[in-house]
Scaffold this motif. Structure first.
Motif, PDB file in Angstrom:
ATOM      1  N   MET A   1       7.088   8.322  -8.665  1.00  0.00           N
ATOM      2  CA  MET A   1       6.924   6.993  -8.065  1.00  0.00           C
ATOM      3  C   MET A   1       5.688   6.316  -8.660  1.00  0.00           C
ATOM      4  SD  MET A   1       9.347   6.211  -6.294  1.00  0.00           S
ATOM      5  CE  MET A   1      10.672   6.699  -5.249  1.00  0.00           C
TER       6      MET A   1
ATOM      7  N   LEU B   1       6.215   2.754  -5.351  1.00  0.00           N
ATOM      8  CA  LEU B   1       7.149   1.630  -5.173  1.00  0.00           C
ATOM      9  C   LEU B   1       7.403   1.417  -3.691  1.00  0.00           C
ATOM     10  CD1 LEU B   1      10.063   2.414  -7.661  1.00  0.00           C
ATOM     11  CD2 LEU B   1       8.259   0.723  -7.979  1.00  0.00           C
ATOM     12  N   ALA B   2       7.289   0.172  -3.238  1.00  0.00           N
ATOM     13  CA  ALA B   2       7.613  -0.133  -1.835  1.00  0.00           C
ATOM     14  C   ALA B   2       8.712  -1.197  -1.840  1.00  0.00           C
ATOM     15  CB  ALA B   2       6.374  -0.609  -1.098  1.00  0.00           C
ATOM     16  N   PHE B   3       9.936  -0.738  -2.074  1.00  0.00           N
ATOM     17  CA  PHE B   3      11.084  -1.655  -2.139  1.00  0.00           C
ATOM     18  C   PHE B   3      11.935  -1.580  -0.873  1.00  0.00           C
ATOM     19  CE2 PHE B   3      11.656  -1.854  -7.096  1.00  0.00           C
ATOM     20  CZ  PHE B   3      10.447  -2.518  -7.183  1.00  0.00           C
TER      21      PHE B   3
ATOM     22  N   LEU C   1      10.503   4.321   4.643  1.00  0.00           N
ATOM     23  CA  LEU C   1      10.533   5.456   3.722  1.00  0.00           C
ATOM     24  C   LEU C   1       9.830   5.200   2.388  1.00  0.00           C
ATOM     25  CD1 LEU C   1      14.258   6.461   4.305  1.00  0.00           C
ATOM     26  CD2 LEU C   1      12.369   8.039   4.584  1.00  0.00           C
TER      27      LEU C   1
ATOM     28  N   TYR D   1       5.617  10.384   8.374  1.00  0.00           N
ATOM     29  CA  TYR D   1       6.877  10.971   7.902  1.00  0.00           C
ATOM     30  C   TYR D   1       6.983  12.406   8.399  1.00  0.00           C
ATOM     31  CZ  TYR D   1      10.306  12.659   4.411  1.00  0.00           C
ATOM     32  OH  TYR D   1      11.393  13.203   3.774  1.00  0.00           O
TER      33      TYR D   1
ATOM     34  N   LEU E   1      11.497  17.078   1.030  1.00  0.00           N
ATOM     35  CA  LEU E   1      10.373  16.376   0.394  1.00  0.00           C
ATOM     36  C   LEU E   1       9.295  16.103   1.436  1.00  0.00           C
ATOM     37  CD1 LEU E   1      12.192  13.848  -2.006  1.00  0.00           C
ATOM     38  CD2 LEU E   1      11.311  16.123  -2.530  1.00  0.00           C
TER      39      LEU E   1
ATOM     40  N   MET F   1      18.437   8.248  -2.155  1.00  0.00           N
ATOM     41  CA  MET F   1      17.406   7.349  -2.687  1.00  0.00           C
ATOM     42  C   MET F   1      18.131   6.305  -3.521  1.00  0.00           C
ATOM     43  SD  MET F   1      14.313   9.973  -3.500  1.00  0.00           S
ATOM     44  CE  MET F   1      12.965   8.835  -3.385  1.00  0.00           C
ATOM     45  N   ALA F   2      17.769   5.058  -3.276  1.00  0.00           N
ATOM     46  CA  ALA F   2      18.517   3.948  -3.879  1.00  0.00           C
ATOM     47  C   ALA F   2      18.285   3.872  -5.396  1.00  0.00           C
ATOM     48  CB  ALA F   2      18.081   2.648  -3.221  1.00  0.00           C
TER      49      ALA F   2
ATOM     50  N   VAL G   1      21.940   4.599  -4.071  1.00  0.00           N
ATOM     51  CA  VAL G   1      22.524   5.804  -3.470  1.00  0.00           C
ATOM     52  C   VAL G   1      23.766   6.234  -4.253  1.00  0.00           C
ATOM     53  CG1 VAL G   1      21.649   5.246  -1.153  1.00  0.00           C
ATOM     54  CG2 VAL G   1      23.939   4.487  -1.808  1.00  0.00           C
TER      55      VAL G   1
HETATM   56  C1  LIG Z   1      12.334  11.222   0.819  1.00  0.00           C
HETATM   57  C2  LIG Z   1      12.567   9.776   0.531  1.00  0.00           C
HETATM   58  C3  LIG Z   1      11.614   9.064  -0.189  1.00  0.00           C
HETATM   59  C4  LIG Z   1      11.792   7.699  -0.420  1.00  0.00           C
HETATM   60  N1  LIG Z   1      10.831   7.026  -1.130  1.00  0.00           N
HETATM   61  C5  LIG Z   1      10.974   5.693  -1.355  1.00  0.00           C
HETATM   62  C6  LIG Z   1       9.966   4.945  -2.038  1.00  0.00           C
HETATM   63  O1  LIG Z   1       8.962   5.480  -2.505  1.00  0.00           O
HETATM   64  N2  LIG Z   1      10.133   3.617  -2.178  1.00  0.00           N
HETATM   65  C7  LIG Z   1      11.222   2.974  -1.701  1.00  0.00           C
HETATM   66  O2  LIG Z   1      11.324   1.761  -1.874  1.00  0.00           O
HETATM   67  N3  LIG Z   1      12.191   3.646  -1.051  1.00  0.00           N
HETATM   68  C8  LIG Z   1      12.088   4.987  -0.867  1.00  0.00           C
HETATM   69  N4  LIG Z   1      13.071   5.663  -0.174  1.00  0.00           N
HETATM   70  C9  LIG Z   1      14.175   4.911   0.399  1.00  0.00           C
HETATM   71  C10 LIG Z   1      15.460   5.043  -0.396  1.00  0.00           C
HETATM   72  O3  LIG Z   1      15.320   4.531  -1.685  1.00  0.00           O
HETATM   73  C11 LIG Z   1      16.606   4.299   0.303  1.00  0.00           C
HETATM   74  O4  LIG Z   1      16.328   2.955   0.426  1.00  0.00           O
HETATM   75  C12 LIG Z   1      16.892   4.845   1.652  1.00  0.00           C
HETATM   76  O5  LIG Z   1      16.955   6.254   1.638  1.00  0.00           O
HETATM   77  C13 LIG Z   1      18.232   4.274   2.060  1.00  0.00           C
HETATM   78  O6  LIG Z   1      18.559   4.787   3.307  1.00  0.00           O
HETATM   79  P1  LIG Z   1      19.477   3.991   4.359  1.00  0.00           P
HETATM   80  O7  LIG Z   1      20.021   5.027   5.232  1.00  0.00           O
HETATM   81  O8  LIG Z   1      18.743   2.888   4.970  1.00  0.00           O
HETATM   82  O9  LIG Z   1      20.632   3.396   3.414  1.00  0.00           O
HETATM   83  P2  LIG Z   1      21.960   2.624   3.839  1.00  0.00           P
HETATM   84  O10 LIG Z   1      22.010   1.381   3.027  1.00  0.00           O
HETATM   85  O11 LIG Z   1      22.041   2.507   5.322  1.00  0.00           O
HETATM   86  O12 LIG Z   1      23.088   3.597   3.302  1.00  0.00           O
HETATM   87  C14 LIG Z   1      23.713   4.615   4.096  1.00  0.00           C
HETATM   88  C15 LIG Z   1      24.956   5.085   3.383  1.00  0.00           C
HETATM   89  O13 LIG Z   1      25.883   3.970   3.256  1.00  0.00           O
HETATM   90  C16 LIG Z   1      26.613   4.075   2.027  1.00  0.00           C
HETATM   91  N5  LIG Z   1      26.300   2.923   1.162  1.00  0.00           N
HETATM   92  C17 LIG Z   1      25.221   2.099   1.207  1.00  0.00           C
HETATM   93  N6  LIG Z   1      25.318   1.133   0.243  1.00  0.00           N
HETATM   94  C18 LIG Z   1      26.453   1.356  -0.426  1.00  0.00           C
HETATM   95  C19 LIG Z   1      27.113   0.710  -1.503  1.00  0.00           C
HETATM   96  N7  LIG Z   1      26.568  -0.370  -2.111  1.00  0.00           N
HETATM   97  N8  LIG Z   1      28.297   1.215  -1.931  1.00  0.00           N
HETATM   98  C20 LIG Z   1      28.848   2.299  -1.327  1.00  0.00           C
HETATM   99  N9  LIG Z   1      28.292   2.959  -0.282  1.00  0.00           N
HETATM  100  C21 LIG Z   1      27.103   2.499   0.159  1.00  0.00           C
HETATM  101  C22 LIG Z   1      26.146   5.380   1.376  1.00  0.00           C
HETATM  102  O14 LIG Z   1      26.984   6.444   1.781  1.00  0.00           O
HETATM  103  C23 LIG Z   1      24.738   5.552   1.939  1.00  0.00           C
HETATM  104  O15 LIG Z   1      24.265   6.884   1.844  1.00  0.00           O
HETATM  105  C24 LIG Z   1      12.937   7.031   0.045  1.00  0.00           C
HETATM  106  C25 LIG Z   1      13.913   7.771   0.741  1.00  0.00           C
HETATM  107  C26 LIG Z   1      13.737   9.115   0.978  1.00  0.00           C
HETATM  108  C27 LIG Z   1      14.810   9.872   1.738  1.00  0.00           C
END
Ligand SMILES: Cc1cc2nc3c(=O)[nH]c(=O)nc-3n(C[C@H](O)[C@H](O)[C@H](O)COP(=O)(O)OP(=O)(O)OC[C@H]3O[C@@H](n4cnc5c(N)ncnc54)[C@H](O)[C@@H]3O)c2cc1C
Length: 383
Positions: free
Chosen positions: A91, A120-122, A153, A194, A199, A361-362, A364
């Motif tokens: 990161m 990164l804080a996206f 996260l 967290y 991780l 992690m996006a 995804v």
């Molecule tokens: C340990 C860890 C560290 C992280 N570190 C960072 C960081 O440093 N910076 C940062 O910015 N973010 C970070 N993240 C966040 C990460 O990048 C994701 O944004 C976050 O995990 C998304 O989770 P959500 O459940 O909100 O996603 P949601 O959008 O709710 O997705 C849930 C599920 O919906 C489905 N889905 C979602 N979108 C789609 C699509 N377009 N097409 C098909 N299926 C889809 C998938 O099955 C997905 O798993 C981190 C996450 C983790 C777990």
């Protein structure tokens, strides 16, 4: 060390240094960091002292001027022992690369020379994994720019020095704008720490911004052009370094699984678990799957460096293959170690838990299947 990653002489020396830091500091602490769920500050300090936080900063500002290839190699090496530390480090490399490309010279020097930590804080509660459409805002005020956001996260939240931050544009058309946000800015808070499944050393906590004030000069790239920064710099680096962490984790789990099955005996006849052909078959599958992903990753690095036509496809494939294959390999590691895999001292369950993160992690994994499917069907990937 073999030059598997085809690094130049300077890159090879830096990888050797990273190997030393892993053996002396990171590996001995890895289980403890996981158990305590705390940030690996000793590891990051050792990386800083070894000059490895400045890996991707340009030589002109006091860095090593290395890029994707060396970042991948270092990330893979660290992940073989501590995936939490590897994720913090990647990161940092990616956020630093954004600042290298779009930040001022003073900002770049301010990171490279003292060895500041960036991230990164996206990700946001509003747009979740769809990082390309932030809902947080940036508003111009008399004294600078005010940020309001609910980030979720964020790796190294509260412990790093600078966030590379996304928001909606201030005034321009477009989906987003990117900022360098000093972590000490007033108005930034971490609502809760967290406490993750895997991780666990990442401090991947939420961050709230309430009228957080930053100078307008901290904008990285043009207002409204955040998508270009995300696609041009962040996506290739994050996808390939994330894949490297997956490859490293697979290697770490494989080494520990092999050690268990070759050392554990059935005392009634003195045979080992590894004497069972089914177990050796599973071990072979783990090795094969890891090597296939590593081969794809190497080809993707070549594609990016050479500006090949298929570079974007290879980048997306690598992130997906790393995340998905790592799930399979870690399932196999748990299987061959049997009940012992549940014991922390065998070391496999930590990798199993850590391996769950890459796919969420996006972008995804499910989104990547969609993007790659579109590319293969000749449709616009991000349309
Ligand atoms: C340990 C860890 C560290 C992280 N570190 C960072 C960081 O440093 N910076 C940062 O910015 N973010 C970070 N993240 C966040 C990460 O990048 C994701 O944004 C976050 O995990 C998304 O989770 P959500 O459940 O909100 O996603 P949601 O959008 O709710 O997705 C849930 C599920 O919906 C489905 N889905 C979602 N979108 C789609 C699509 N377009 N097409 C098909 N299926 C889809 C998938 O099955 C997905 O798993 C981190 C996450 C983790 C777990």
């Amino acid at each position: 060390m073999s030059n598997f990653w085809k690094l130049d002489e300077a890159g090879t020396k830096l990888l050797e240094k990273a190997d030393e830091v892993v053996r002396d500091v990171i590996q001995p602490l890895a289980a403890k960091i996981d158990e305590e769920g705390r940030f690996p500050e000793e590891n990051i300090e050792a990386m800083r002292k070894a000059g490895l936080l400045a890996l991707v900063s340009a030589k002109a500002v006091g860095g090593h001027g290395q890029g994707l290839r060396a970042g991948v190699a270092v990330a893979e090496r660290i992940a073989r022992d501590c995936p939490s530390t590897a994720m913090v480090v990647i990161m940092h490399y990616i956020a630093t690369a954004v600042i290298e490309k779009h930040g001022t010279e003073a900002m770049r020097k301010g990171i490279a020379q003292p060895g500041k930590l960036t991230t990164l804080a996206f990700s946001e509660f509003g747009s979740r994994s769809h990082f390309w459409v932030p809902v947080s805002t940036a508003t111009k005020s008399a004294d600078g720019v005010r940020l309001n956001a609910a980030k979720q996260l964020i790796t190294s939240a509260g412990v790093c020095d600078i966030y590379v931050w996304s928001s909606k544009p201030v005034a321009a058309e477009g989906l987003s704008t990117i900022w360098a946000v000093p972590a000490h800015s007033s108005g930034l808070t971490i609502p809760k720490p967290y406490a993750g499944l895997g991780l666990r050393g990442n401090c991947s906590a939420p961050i709230t911004a309430k009228d957080a004030l930053i100078p307008e000069a901290n904008r990285l790239g043009e207002d409204g052009k955040g998508f270009d920064v995300m696609m041009g710099v962040v996506l290739p680096l994050f996808s390939l370094m994330n894949c490297a962490v997956s490859v490293g984790m697979m290697g770490g789990a494989l080494t520990r699984a092999v050690s268990h099955v070759t050392n554990s005996k059935y005392s009634y006849d003195g045979s080992k678990i590894a004497d069972l052909p089914q177990v050796r078959g599973h071990i072979a599958k783990m090795q094969l799957k890891m090597d296939m992903v590593r081969g794809l990753l190497l080809d993707a690095i070549d594609a990016v460096e050479q500006g090949r036509e298929d570079a974007t496809l290879r980048v997306l494939e690598s992130k997906l293959a790393g995340a998905e294959t790592s799930l399979e390999v870690h399932d196999l590691a748990m299987r061959v170690c049997g009940g012992a895999a549940f014991r922390k001292d065998v070391g496999v369950e930590r990798f199993f838990r850590d391996s769950r993160a890459a796919g969420v992690m996006a972008p995804v994994s499910d989104a990547l299947y969609e993007f790659i499917g579109k590319a293969v069907c000749g449709m616009p990937v991000f349309g």
